[in-house]
Design a protein around this motif. Structure first.
Motif, PDB file in Angstrom:
ATOM      1  N   LEU A 162       4.853  14.634  -6.271  1.00  0.00           N
ATOM      2  CA  LEU A 162       3.581  15.184  -5.809  1.00  0.00           C
ATOM      3  C   LEU A 162       3.388  14.873  -4.330  1.00  0.00           C
ATOM      4  O   LEU A 162       3.579  13.747  -3.871  1.00  0.00           O
ATOM      5  CB  LEU A 162       2.429  14.615  -6.625  1.00  0.00           C
ATOM      6  CG  LEU A 162       2.433  14.998  -8.118  1.00  0.00           C
ATOM      7  CD1 LEU A 162       1.255  14.343  -8.844  1.00  0.00           C
ATOM      8  CD2 LEU A 162       2.383  16.516  -8.285  1.00  0.00           C
ATOM      9  N   ILE A 163       2.990  15.912  -3.592  1.00  0.00           N
ATOM     10  CA  ILE A 163       2.796  15.822  -2.145  1.00  0.00           C
ATOM     11  C   ILE A 163       1.322  16.099  -1.838  1.00  0.00           C
ATOM     12  O   ILE A 163       0.737  17.045  -2.390  1.00  0.00           O
ATOM     13  CB  ILE A 163       3.662  16.852  -1.402  1.00  0.00           C
ATOM     14  CG1 ILE A 163       5.119  16.811  -1.908  1.00  0.00           C
ATOM     15  CG2 ILE A 163       3.600  16.648   0.096  1.00  0.00           C
ATOM     16  CD1 ILE A 163       5.847  15.538  -1.642  1.00  0.00           C
ATOM     17  N   PRO A 164       0.678  15.314  -0.963  1.00  0.00           N
ATOM     18  CA  PRO A 164      -0.713  15.618  -0.580  1.00  0.00           C
ATOM     19  C   PRO A 164      -0.821  17.026  -0.006  1.00  0.00           C
ATOM     20  O   PRO A 164       0.010  17.447   0.813  1.00  0.00           O
ATOM     21  CB  PRO A 164      -1.025  14.558   0.478  1.00  0.00           C
ATOM     22  CG  PRO A 164      -0.077  13.444   0.198  1.00  0.00           C
ATOM     23  CD  PRO A 164       1.172  14.083  -0.318  1.00  0.00           C
ATOM     24  N   ALA A 165      -1.853  17.757  -0.414  1.00  0.00           N
ATOM     25  CA  ALA A 165      -1.977  19.160   0.006  1.00  0.00           C
ATOM     26  C   ALA A 165      -3.385  19.544   0.421  1.00  0.00           C
ATOM     27  O   ALA A 165      -3.663  20.720   0.646  1.00  0.00           O
ATOM     28  CB  ALA A 165      -1.498  20.083  -1.115  1.00  0.00           C
ATOM     29  N   THR A 166      -4.286  18.571   0.505  1.00  0.00           N
ATOM     30  CA  THR A 166      -5.669  18.902   0.866  1.00  0.00           C
ATOM     31  C   THR A 166      -5.745  19.282   2.341  1.00  0.00           C
ATOM     32  O   THR A 166      -5.346  18.504   3.207  1.00  0.00           O
ATOM     33  CB  THR A 166      -6.595  17.704   0.611  1.00  0.00           C
ATOM     34  OG1 THR A 166      -6.495  17.314  -0.758  1.00  0.00           O
ATOM     35  CG2 THR A 166      -8.038  18.070   0.933  1.00  0.00           C
ATOM     36  N   PRO A 167      -6.227  20.474   2.649  1.00  0.00           N
ATOM     37  CA  PRO A 167      -6.355  20.862   4.054  1.00  0.00           C
ATOM     38  C   PRO A 167      -7.644  20.283   4.659  1.00  0.00           C
ATOM     39  O   PRO A 167      -8.592  20.003   3.925  1.00  0.00           O
ATOM     40  CB  PRO A 167      -6.408  22.388   3.990  1.00  0.00           C
ATOM     41  CG  PRO A 167      -6.975  22.693   2.647  1.00  0.00           C
ATOM     42  CD  PRO A 167      -6.562  21.575   1.737  1.00  0.00           C
ATOM     43  N   PRO A 168      -7.674  20.096   5.976  1.00  0.00           N
ATOM     44  CA  PRO A 168      -6.537  20.267   6.892  1.00  0.00           C
ATOM     45  C   PRO A 168      -5.758  18.976   7.048  1.00  0.00           C
ATOM     46  O   PRO A 168      -6.247  17.902   6.714  1.00  0.00           O
ATOM     47  CB  PRO A 168      -7.231  20.648   8.186  1.00  0.00           C
ATOM     48  CG  PRO A 168      -8.516  19.876   8.141  1.00  0.00           C
ATOM     49  CD  PRO A 168      -8.941  19.867   6.691  1.00  0.00           C
ATOM     50  N   PHE A 169      -4.547  19.121   7.566  1.00  0.00           N
ATOM     51  CA  PHE A 169      -3.740  17.966   7.948  1.00  0.00           C
ATOM     52  C   PHE A 169      -4.049  17.689   9.415  1.00  0.00           C
ATOM     53  O   PHE A 169      -3.876  18.567  10.260  1.00  0.00           O
ATOM     54  CB  PHE A 169      -2.257  18.263   7.757  1.00  0.00           C
ATOM     55  CG  PHE A 169      -1.336  17.134   8.153  1.00  0.00           C
ATOM     56  CD1 PHE A 169      -0.822  16.299   7.192  1.00  0.00           C
ATOM     57  CD2 PHE A 169      -0.984  16.919   9.487  1.00  0.00           C
ATOM     58  CE1 PHE A 169       0.043  15.253   7.548  1.00  0.00           C
ATOM     59  CE2 PHE A 169      -0.138  15.887   9.845  1.00  0.00           C
ATOM     60  CZ  PHE A 169       0.375  15.046   8.870  1.00  0.00           C
ATOM     61  N   ARG A 170      -4.500  16.480   9.722  1.00  0.00           N
ATOM     62  CA  ARG A 170      -4.907  16.170  11.089  1.00  0.00           C
ATOM     63  C   ARG A 170      -3.865  15.271  11.768  1.00  0.00           C
ATOM     64  O   ARG A 170      -3.386  14.304  11.188  1.00  0.00           O
ATOM     65  CB  ARG A 170      -6.271  15.506  11.110  1.00  0.00           C
ATOM     66  CG  ARG A 170      -7.378  16.408  10.579  1.00  0.00           C
ATOM     67  CD  ARG A 170      -8.762  15.901  10.927  1.00  0.00           C
ATOM     68  NE  ARG A 170      -9.802  16.787  10.408  1.00  0.00           N
ATOM     69  CZ  ARG A 170     -10.204  17.899  11.013  1.00  0.00           C
ATOM     70  NH1 ARG A 170      -9.658  18.230  12.173  1.00  0.00           N
ATOM     71  NH2 ARG A 170     -11.146  18.650  10.468  1.00  0.00           N
ATOM     72  N   VAL A 178       0.291  22.482   4.716  1.00  0.00           N
ATOM     73  CA  VAL A 178      -0.168  21.098   4.734  1.00  0.00           C
ATOM     74  C   VAL A 178       0.831  20.187   4.029  1.00  0.00           C
ATOM     75  O   VAL A 178       1.213  19.128   4.552  1.00  0.00           O
ATOM     76  CB  VAL A 178      -1.560  20.993   4.073  1.00  0.00           C
ATOM     77  CG1 VAL A 178      -1.988  19.524   3.949  1.00  0.00           C
ATOM     78  CG2 VAL A 178      -2.596  21.777   4.875  1.00  0.00           C
ATOM     79  N   ALA A 179       1.259  20.559   2.819  1.00  0.00           N
ATOM     80  CA  ALA A 179       2.217  19.735   2.089  1.00  0.00           C
ATOM     81  C   ALA A 179       3.535  19.625   2.862  1.00  0.00           C
ATOM     82  O   ALA A 179       4.150  18.555   2.919  1.00  0.00           O
ATOM     83  CB  ALA A 179       2.463  20.332   0.701  1.00  0.00           C
ATOM     84  N   THR A 180       3.976  20.721   3.488  1.00  0.00           N
ATOM     85  CA  THR A 180       5.220  20.685   4.262  1.00  0.00           C
ATOM     86  C   THR A 180       5.094  19.758   5.453  1.00  0.00           C
ATOM     87  O   THR A 180       6.043  19.039   5.801  1.00  0.00           O
ATOM     88  CB  THR A 180       5.598  22.105   4.729  1.00  0.00           C
ATOM     89  OG1 THR A 180       5.650  22.993   3.617  1.00  0.00           O
ATOM     90  CG2 THR A 180       6.952  22.096   5.426  1.00  0.00           C
ATOM     91  N   ALA A 181       3.918  19.749   6.090  1.00  0.00           N
ATOM     92  CA  ALA A 181       3.702  18.853   7.222  1.00  0.00           C
ATOM     93  C   ALA A 181       3.807  17.392   6.774  1.00  0.00           C
ATOM     94  O   ALA A 181       4.378  16.552   7.491  1.00  0.00           O
ATOM     95  CB  ALA A 181       2.341  19.123   7.853  1.00  0.00           C
ATOM     96  N   HIS A 182       3.275  17.066   5.589  1.00  0.00           N
ATOM     97  CA  HIS A 182       3.399  15.701   5.068  1.00  0.00           C
ATOM     98  C   HIS A 182       4.868  15.338   4.852  1.00  0.00           C
ATOM     99  O   HIS A 182       5.297  14.220   5.181  1.00  0.00           O
ATOM    100  CB  HIS A 182       2.618  15.572   3.751  1.00  0.00           C
ATOM    101  CG  HIS A 182       1.151  15.371   3.930  1.00  0.00           C
ATOM    102  ND1 HIS A 182       0.601  14.181   4.356  1.00  0.00           N
ATOM    103  CD2 HIS A 182       0.104  16.223   3.746  1.00  0.00           C
ATOM    104  CE1 HIS A 182      -0.720  14.298   4.417  1.00  0.00           C
ATOM    105  NE2 HIS A 182      -1.055  15.537   4.050  1.00  0.00           N
ATOM    106  N   VAL A 183       5.642  16.263   4.289  1.00  0.00           N
ATOM    107  CA  VAL A 183       7.066  16.002   4.050  1.00  0.00           C
ATOM    108  C   VAL A 183       7.801  15.830   5.372  1.00  0.00           C
ATOM    109  O   VAL A 183       8.616  14.902   5.542  1.00  0.00           O
ATOM    110  CB  VAL A 183       7.692  17.136   3.220  1.00  0.00           C
ATOM    111  CG1 VAL A 183       9.209  16.980   3.156  1.00  0.00           C
ATOM    112  CG2 VAL A 183       7.099  17.172   1.823  1.00  0.00           C
TER     113      VAL A 183
END
Length: 600
Positions: free
Chosen positions: A335-343, A373-378
């Motif tokens: 599971l990857i965080p996906a809550t927008p926005p990614f800051r 957003v999830a891709t940015a976390h990865v």
């Protein structure tokens, strides 16, 4: 030596005097006999001379008659000026597709030149030439024909009907020279692959043909090498598939109001390019000029598949997912965080059109839903240096090493300062520009089991060794499963690419076009769909890119790849898969579905 008989022989004179005869009668008789002998010799000499003269006349008439007969039976041709020096060899090897069908060959034609000093009526000749060749300048021709020039080219190559029209002018100062020209019998088909040729060293009697662009220029040394024994250059292109891809892409480009389009189909295991199309295109038989100062992509000579470097959007997300699995950061169900926005500092990353996919997504869900957003976390967990190394291993740092003279100009545009923010945006396909051929090569390398392929336009015979490993085989398999879910699973963004029996997998990518002055357009996009088929054991990779496409059948314009590039790619696969020898596989329904149907 001739012994002459005396007119008054002494013995006979003495005898005549003894007999009382007149000695003068003896002299007269001998003189008469001598004259008759001289007359006979003169007659024989004259008759001999007359016989010899008669034989000479007969021989002359026989020779003239034989020559006249030979001339009457031969094909009439213009007199040719003698060429001095070493003759120029113009023979060039043919180019054929992977099945041996002709893509480029040679044909015999003629050039037209003038020797003004031999002209009878130069003004009439100039007027007639302008009538046959409207692009000629009448006044300039007249100046050249009536000036001091002794030789000038009029046309480097002419058609047979034009040659006949010039011949009918009847001007002895207009002459023809033999020529060999390059012929592309399929017209625009594979124009950007073939490129074109031009004349190199020229003489009156011949001219060499040299490559000007495309594979004609890149493989010029091979094509001109007589030691190849007339062996053609065999490409990996399949003419039938190329025709089909071009037809579908051209139709999709018109229906979706696109400015341009490109498609690349590649063998996922060997790197052989089966089809490469860039639109708009041109006819290499009459290659257009390149106009400086304009946007290069506006010129039909511009190869969008190789020279065009674009931000390819969400098609890059599979690279982030695959690297995360390779590094052990995540697996398909993580599971990857996906809550927008990614800051990140003063910058924020949101989802397309404000979507919210919930607080978390699995790695597979990240690809299926195409979450920025999830891709940015990865990407943040991967980090700058590891992301750079991975993308470099896939070929995104250098021009594609393919056999085209234009390939070096298709170098990817990398961020001048590769910061952590660059890593975040490149993770979902913004901030790094590459060509569709780069993307095809990377997808093949990632999804064929994880070994690097080198793209080529030359047919490869026999065993092709595996390249360097870029990901583990299990990672490659997991990535293929994710891409299959994008097309065939619920909620995927590429359902229009589903072709029954062929298990298509792929990823959409929609990127705003950058403005020349900075920033991005609000209503202009580059739409890309990167696909593989069959997804469980990829044989082919297909990349379809549309420039400024917009679908207008609904209430509002739709500019995403799911509505533009995806259906075009689906139609390409539907038509070409049977041509490639792929048999459709009927996917059996699940056991639960069978049970449910049986109880109804």
């Amino acid at each position: 030596m001739t012994i002459r008989t005396p007119l008054r022989p002494l013995a006979r004179i003495l005898q005549a005097r003894q007999k009382g005869e007149n000695p003068d009668a003896i002299e007269r008789e001998n003189l008469r006999l001598r004259h008759e002998e001289m007359r006979d010799r003169s007659r024989q000499r004259a008759e001999g001379r007359l016989l010899v003269l008669g034989l000479c006349f007969v021989s002359a008439f026989v020779v003239v008659g034989a020559r006249m007969g030979q001339v009457s039976a031969s094909v009439p041709e213009e007199p040719r000026a003698a060429a001095s020096g070493t003759p120029i060899l113009a023979q060039r090897a043919d180019i054929v597709d992977r099945n041996g069908r002709i893509l480029a060959t040679n044909r015999v034609t003629h050039s037209l030149y003038a020797q003004p000093q031999e002209m009878v009526d130069p003004i009439h000749a100039a007027e007639e030439l302008v009538r046959i060749f409207p692009d000629l300048d009448r006044e300039k021709l007249i100046r050249d024909f009536t000036g001091k020039r002794k030789f000038l080219w009029i046309k480097k190559k002419i058609a047979p009907e034009q040659q006949q029209a010039v011949h009918d002018i009847g001007e002895p100062g207009l002459l023809f020279g033999p020529r060999e020209e390059r012929l592309y019998p399929n017209g625009k088909l594979a124009a950007h692959v073939l490129g074109g040729t031009k004349f190199g060293r020229e003489g009156v009697m011949s001219a060499e043909i040299v490559g000007q662009a495309g594979i004609e220029k890149e493989m010029d040394a091979y094509l001109r090498d007589p030691s190849n024994g007339d062996k053609p250059l065999q490409l990996s292109i399949d003419m039938t598939v190329q025709t089909t891809v071009r037809e579908v892409l051209s139709g999709g480009m018109r229906m979706l109001n696109a400015k341009g389009a490109a498609a690349v189909m590649m063998d996922a295991n060997t790197g052989e390019i089966i089809s490469l199309v860039s639109l708009p295109d041109f006819d290499p038989n009459s290659r257009p000029k390149y106009f400086e100062g304009k946007d290069p992509s506006d010129n039909p000579r511009f190869n969008r598949a190789v020279q065009g470097v674009y931000e390819l959007g969400s098609t890059f997300k599979i690279f982030a997912a695959a690297q995360a699995m390779e590094l052990g950061i995540a697996n398909p169900s993580t599971l990857i965080p996906a809550t927008p926005p990614f800051r990140w500092g003063k910058f924020s990353i949101g989802e397309f059109e404000g979507h919210n996919y919930g607080p978390e997504l699995s790695l597979t869900g990240m690809i299926v839903k195409s979450s920025n957003v999830a891709t940015a976390h990865v990407a943040q967990q991967i980090g700058v240096e590891r992301q750079q190394a991975f993308l470099k291993s896939l070929g995104f740092f250098e021009p594609v090493p393919v056999e085209l003279s234009e390939a070096p100009s298709g170098k990817p545009l990398l961020p001048p300062h590769w910061s952590e923010l660059s890593t975040l945006t490149i993770g979902y396909g913004h901030g790094l520009s590459a060509s569709p051929l780069h993307l095809a090569t990377a997808y093949a390398s990632l999804l064929n089991g994880g070994t690097r392929v080198t793209p080529t336009l030359i047919k490869r015979d026999g065993y092709v060794p595996k390249g360097l490993r870029v990901v583990r085989e299990d990672v490659s398999k997991a990535a293929r499963t994710m891409l299959r879910a994008v097309v065939g699973g619920p909620g995927g963004t590429a359902s229009f690419a589903e072709v029954p029996g062929y298990k298509v997998g792929g990823k959409t990518g929609t990127a705003d076009k950058p403005k020349p002055t900075g920033g991005y357009y609000d209503d202009k996009t580059i739409n890309t769909f990167a696909s593989i088929f069959p997804a469980d054991d990829p044989k082919y990779v297909l990349i379809v890119t549309l420039d400024e496409a917009v679908e207008t059948s609904g209430r509002k314009p739709r500019r995403t790849a799911g509505w533009t590039a995806v259906p075009v790619a689906g139609e390409v696969i539907r038509r070409t898969a049977p041509l490639l020898g792929l048999r459709p596989e009927i996917e059996s329904p699940s056991q639960a579905a069978v049970t449910l149907t049986a109880t109804q």
